[in-house]
Design a protein around this motif. Structure first.
Motif, PDB file in Angstrom:
ATOM      1  N   GLY A   1       2.218  10.426  -3.888  1.00  0.00           N
ATOM      2  CA  GLY A   1       2.626  11.728  -3.346  1.00  0.00           C
ATOM      3  C   GLY A   1       3.785  12.610  -3.935  1.00  0.00           C
ATOM      4  O   GLY A   1       3.761  13.596  -4.025  1.00  0.00           O
TER       5      GLY A   1
ATOM      6  N   LEU B   1       0.662  -1.101  -0.124  1.00  0.00           N
ATOM      7  CA  LEU B   1      -0.024   0.002   0.032  1.00  0.00           C
ATOM      8  C   LEU B   1       0.827   1.170   0.000  1.00  0.00           C
ATOM      9  O   LEU B   1       0.355   2.251  -0.719  1.00  0.00           O
ATOM     10  CB  LEU B   1      -0.830   0.002   1.272  1.00  0.00           C
ATOM     11  N   GLY B   2       2.028   1.087   0.631  1.00  0.00           N
ATOM     12  CA  GLY B   2       2.818   2.302   0.874  1.00  0.00           C
ATOM     13  C   GLY B   2       3.528   2.814  -0.414  1.00  0.00           C
ATOM     14  O   GLY B   2       3.713   4.022  -0.569  1.00  0.00           O
TER      15      GLY B   2
ATOM     16  N   SER C   1       1.319   4.627  -2.805  1.00  0.00           N
ATOM     17  CA  SER C   1       1.032   5.968  -2.176  1.00  0.00           C
ATOM     18  C   SER C   1       2.212   7.109  -2.093  1.00  0.00           C
ATOM     19  O   SER C   1       1.896   8.331  -2.631  1.00  0.00           O
ATOM     20  CB  SER C   1       0.628   5.660  -0.811  1.00  0.00           C
TER      21      SER C   1
ATOM     22  N   CYS D   1      -0.747   7.183   4.061  1.00  0.00           N
ATOM     23  CA  CYS D   1      -1.077   5.691   3.969  1.00  0.00           C
ATOM     24  C   CYS D   1      -0.716   4.898   5.248  1.00  0.00           C
ATOM     25  O   CYS D   1      -1.638   4.193   5.642  1.00  0.00           O
ATOM     26  CB  CYS D   1      -0.442   5.237   2.729  1.00  0.00           C
TER      27      CYS D   1
ATOM     28  N   GLY E   1       3.280  11.318   1.164  1.00  0.00           N
ATOM     29  CA  GLY E   1       2.367  10.121   0.729  1.00  0.00           C
ATOM     30  C   GLY E   1       2.131   8.727   1.381  1.00  0.00           C
ATOM     31  O   GLY E   1       1.301   8.306   1.755  1.00  0.00           O
ATOM     32  N   ALA E   2       3.657   8.296   1.857  1.00  0.00           N
ATOM     33  CA  ALA E   2       3.761   7.204   2.358  1.00  0.00           C
ATOM     34  C   ALA E   2       3.270   7.173   3.869  1.00  0.00           C
ATOM     35  O   ALA E   2       2.750   6.018   4.413  1.00  0.00           O
ATOM     36  CB  ALA E   2       5.272   6.667   2.436  1.00  0.00           C
TER      37      ALA E   2
END
Length: 375
Positions: free
Chosen positions: A64, A56-57, A60, A104, A100-101
């Motif tokens: 980002g 998921l990261g 993301s 998430c 972004g990470a």
């Protein structure tokens, strides 16, 4: 002297080209995952948790990084909006990737019932490992380098190997290998983290915050050497303040990379670096003073949503530890079930019934006294 370029394409499968940059980034992500899994074992966190977090990261972080870059380069995309999605043409920023990470991670970690600061501390070395390896993708692509420099500075002063010096020769001009500077700075950072995280004074969240402080300090000084920085037009006093903080680098023979005055006079990454250092230090002090950092890094990590329905209870574990080998026993009134003892009690004479359902045992002393009286 002509440029000695490394082919950015590692191999091709038909019309599909696999680039070194992608492979190196993937290797950095894998190294970070393994570090997190290994440390997570000490806290009994399943490896699937970190694997899902990575899956998921990564997207993301890419989203980002792209949004961050496009936001500060909007004049290049406002008339060609579809170019925003052409990420394969370049244009990402590390600070945007981190933002972004983290967004998430906050959502995912809380949904799993863990404290964000505790998981972030475990992942801090993973972030540095990814950056240490990932920066070599810039080396292969011959990008994100610094300003012009004499070849003698690279070979004699820094004593760099030929393969790095030659790759820093871009169209006949040698440049600062800023990718190497940042990679080595992060190597020192990850070593410090490995040492500090075993100390009892470390509180929850401070390792992750410390990562941001360490990385930002290095990024502040390295960013000014680059020639591709995102920038904006700021007040002259702000620009003078930032340049004044960087001036010690000139004592070591470094010069700032060229920045077009028409484009900007303040590098965004430098300004963010200062902000992260100040906020990071203030946050550590605030959490300690207000008691929000009561947990220590070495304390157990527990999920509020962990499934404990099948977990053995402390009583069961105690009985398990006290278990003895099975020995057959004769059935007695003391070991008979209650129902059996009750039925037996009903069939006995009243004189022999007891509340417990057992037969009365004659008292030997009373029998002897009665015999004496008869005599």
């Amino acid at each position: 002297m002509s440029s000695l370029l490394i082919n950015p394409v590692a191999f091709s499968i038909g019309t599909l080209s696999v680039h070194w940059y992608g492979l190196i980034l993937g290797l950095g992500a894998l190294a970070g995952l393994l570090l997190a899994i290994q440390e997570g074992k000490r806290f009994s966190i399943p490896q699937e948790f970190f694997m899902d977090l990575l899956l998921l990261g990564v997207p993301s972080a890419i989203i980002g990084a792209r949004i961050y870059y496009v936001a500060f380069k909007w004049e290049d995309y406002q008339d060609n909006f579809l170019d925003v999605f052409k990420i394969w043409e370049g244009g990402i920023a590390i600070f945007g990737a981190l933002i972004g990470a983290i967004i998430c991670a906050v959502i995912y970690v809380r949904r799993k019932g863990y404290n964000f600061w505790r998981i972030a501390d475990i992942c801090a070395p993973s972030l540095l490992a990814g950056q240490i390896i990932g920066r070599w993708g810039n080396f292969v692509n011959q990008e994100a380098y610094g300003g012009p420099v004499e070849e003698s500075f690279l070979r004699e002063t820094l004593r760099l190997p030929d393969f790095i010096v030659n790759q820093m020769n871009v169209q006949g001009v040698f440049h600062h290998p800023t990718f190497l500077y940042e990679s080595l700075w992060n190597v020192v950072g990850i070593i410090l983290i490995f040492i500090i995280r075993r100390q009892k004074f470390l509180r929850a969240g401070e390792l992750f915050i410390g990562y941001f402080i360490w990385y930002s300090i290095g990024r502040f000084f390295i960013e000014a050497v680059r020639t591709d920085s995102l920038a904006f037009r700021g007040a002259s006093g702000l620009a003078d303040f930032v340049n004044g903080l960087w001036s010690p680098m000139t004592w070591m023979g470094f010069e700032q990379g060229y920045l077009d005055p028409a484009y900007g006079n303040v590098r965004i990454s430098q300004l963010l670096s200062i902000l992260f250092v100040v906020v990071g230090i203030a946050l550590i002090i605030f959490r300690r003073v207000t008691g929000r950092a009561n947990e220590r890094y070495l304390d157990p990590i527990v999920s509020t949503k962990a499934d404990t329905s099948t977990a053995p209870t402390p009583e069961a574990e105690l009985r398990k530890g006290e278990a003895t080998p099975f020995k057959p026993q004769q059935t007695t009134a003391a070991t008979e079930p209650n129902e059996v003892r009750e039925r037996t009690n009903i069939n006995q004479p009243p004189a022999q019934r007891t509340e417990a359902g057992k037969e009365d045992t004659p008292d030997v002393s009373e029998s002897l006294d009665s015999e004496d009286k008869k005599e």
